[in-house]
Design a protein around this motif. Structure first.
Motif, short mmCIF file in Angstrom:
data_model
loop_
_atom_site.label_atom_id
_atom_site.label_comp_id
_atom_site.label_asym_id
_atom_site.label_seq_id
_atom_site.Cartn_x
_atom_site.Cartn_y
_atom_site.Cartn_z
N UNK A 181 5.73 -3.32 -7.87
CA UNK A 181 6.05 -4.74 -8.11
C UNK A 181 7.50 -5.02 -7.76
N UNK A 182 8.38 -4.09 -8.11
CA UNK A 182 9.80 -4.26 -7.86
C UNK A 182 10.10 -4.30 -6.36
N UNK A 183 9.61 -3.31 -5.61
CA UNK A 183 9.91 -3.29 -4.17
C UNK A 183 9.10 -4.34 -3.42
N UNK A 184 7.94 -4.73 -3.98
CA UNK A 184 7.17 -5.81 -3.37
C UNK A 184 7.95 -7.11 -3.38
N UNK A 185 8.61 -7.39 -4.48
CA UNK A 185 9.44 -8.59 -4.56
C UNK A 185 10.64 -8.49 -3.64
N UNK A 226 0.83 -1.21 0.00
CA UNK A 226 0.00 0.00 0.00
C UNK A 226 0.87 1.26 0.00
N UNK A 227 1.95 1.24 0.77
CA UNK A 227 2.86 2.38 0.80
C UNK A 227 3.46 2.64 -0.57
N UNK A 228 3.80 1.56 -1.29
CA UNK A 228 4.41 1.71 -2.61
C UNK A 228 3.46 2.37 -3.58
N UNK A 229 2.18 2.00 -3.55
CA UNK A 229 1.20 2.63 -4.44
C UNK A 229 0.94 4.07 -4.03
N UNK A 230 0.85 4.33 -2.73
CA UNK A 230 0.59 5.68 -2.26
C UNK A 230 1.71 6.63 -2.66
N UNK A 231 2.93 6.13 -2.74
CA UNK A 231 4.08 6.99 -3.04
C UNK A 231 3.89 7.73 -4.36
N UNK A 232 3.58 7.01 -5.43
CA UNK A 232 3.40 7.65 -6.73
C UNK A 232 2.18 8.56 -6.74
N UNK A 233 1.09 8.12 -6.12
CA UNK A 233 -0.12 8.95 -6.11
C UNK A 233 0.15 10.29 -5.41
N UNK A 234 0.89 10.26 -4.32
CA UNK A 234 1.19 11.50 -3.61
C UNK A 234 2.14 12.38 -4.40
#
Length: 419
Positions: free
Chosen positions: A310-314, A124-132
């Motif tokens: 996807x990259x940081x999730x892995x 969730x943090x990874x997706x929020x990063x780009x949106x913010x």
């Protein structure tokens, strides 16, 4: 075809979250608030539900902003956003930070702390990063510009560094000034200021704002705008975080008598992936518009953000399952093809094979967005299924399996503290 091998699944039992937060603001102000705030949530609410609720607020803010500014032009393009939209973004980001902070506390209250929560929170943090990044750049009146691209690179770099550091040290380290704490509050303040004065406020020169234009010597300095100054501050922050993260990694590697230089090579995947995206954006003007100046700019950034997630999730999955560091991501090939095709006029002096006009370029970008979304969605689905099935838990329900394989409601031990 999954992401976790049977052998790696066994390592989930060995995982234990470790974190260090040296923020004074977090210790004396925010953490007492979070400790109280989590008590408002019933014990039947799963920690991941809280995390997803926070991200849903951000999605709402993102949708609202683009309802009023679909072209992503901000005030530079003549768009006058209602003040309440920026105030909503400010409140929404603060709530996201609060929800993100208490999900771990709720996990301990309900006895659900474990690797699944770490993975879900990180995703969730990874997706929020780009949106913010996209919303904050609009609030700063940057819009379609290379400053917004620089903000994307800098913010994703900080996130990558944190994940890279956690992989090598075994713990999440937040310093006296960090993105998840002070950084988020600064962005929330930017939204609020834009709500009061409008995004054009950030075009004001720094010296003009500080009333220093008539001060000798100082008035010889360039009157850099406030938004440009904030970008320079961000660049300084990346450099500071890089040396701080490497210092922690180096200390951990020395303690385990391992090479201190090898981890630096694992920064290259981010450099390569970000370089591919920037290469696509820098294609020459072979017709009347460039990608960065078109309405495709935001969909492109969203696709980039999903690929990064996807990259940081892995990477975090490799950490919690004790697997090797993921060097490679196949989706880079897709973006590289798009980047090379767009740059064929510069590379070989011929028009692109596919992106020959605005329509075809839109197809390429939206197809990239769809593939990135499906790829990351598949990753999340498979990983959640593997972990929940193996550990006998549910993702959004506070319950566990008993010894007979039946689902039972999870009730924390009465002697546990409600952390």
């Amino acid at each position: 075809m999954g992401y976790i091998s049977p052998e790696a699944l066994q390592n989930l039992h060995k995982y234990a979250y470790k974190g260090v937060d040296k923020s004074i603001l977090s210790k004396y102000v925010l953490n007492p608030f979070w400790t109280w705030f989590v008590t408002l949530w019933p014990l039947w609410v799963a920690p991941n539900t809280i995390t997803l609720s926070g991200l849903s607020i951000v999605f709402f803010n993102f949708a609202t902003l683009f309802w009023y500014d679909p072209g992503y032009l901000a005030e530079k393009g003549g768009v006058l956003m209602p003040d309440w939209v920026y105030f909503s973004c400010s409140i929404g980001l603060f709530l996201y930070q609060s929800f993100d902070a208490i999900d771990g506390k709720q996990a301990r209250r309900t006895g659900m702390a474990g690797p699944l929560g770490e993975m879900f929170d990180h995703g969730c943090d990874a997706m929020n990063t780009t949106l913010e990044v996209i919303m904050a750049s609009q609030a700063l009146n940057l819009g379609r510009s290379w400053w917004t691209v620089a903000s994307q690179v800098a913010t994703l770099a900080n996130f990558y560094l944190t994940t890279w550091e956690e992989f090598h040290t075994g713990q999440l380290y937040l310093g006296v000034f960090s993105g998840p704490v002070e950084g988020i509050l600064i962005i929330a303040a930017i939204y609020a200021i834009s709500g009061v004065y409008g995004p054009s406020f950030w075009d004001t020169g720094m010296l003009t704002f500080l009333h220093l234009t008539n001060v000798p010597i100082i008035n010889q300095l360039p009157d850099m705008s406030l938004n440009d100054s904030f970008m320079a501050f961000g660049a300084f922050g990346v450099a500071f975080n890089l040396q701080a993260s490497y210092r922690n990694v180096r200390r951990a590697r020395l303690a385990s008598k391992k090479s201190t230089l090898q981890p630096l090579l694992l920064l290259l995947p981010f450099v390569v992936s970000a370089g591919i995206q920037v290469l696509w954006l820098t294609h020459p003007r072979y017709d009347n518009s460039a990608l960065i100046n078109s309405s495709l700019f935001v969909p492109f950034l969203c696709a980039w953000g999903l690929q990064f997630a996807h990259q940081v999730g892995r990477m975090i999955l490799a950490h919690v399952t004790s697997q090797p560091f993921p060097w490679w991501d196949w989706i880079w090939v897709w973006s590289l093809v798009g980047a090379v095709d767009a740059n064929l006029p510069m590379l070989v002096g011929r028009p692109p094979l596919f992106q020959t006009n605005e329509t075809n370029r839109a197809i390429a970008v939206y197809l990239t967005l769809a593939i990135s979304f499906v790829t990351y969605g598949r990753f999340c689905t498979l990983v959640i299924n593997d972990i929940t099935n193996f550990m006998g838990i549910a993702c959004f329900t506070v319950r566990k399996k008993d010894k007979d394989g039946n689902w039972q409601e999870s009730v924390p031990d009465s002697g546990k503290k409600s952390l």
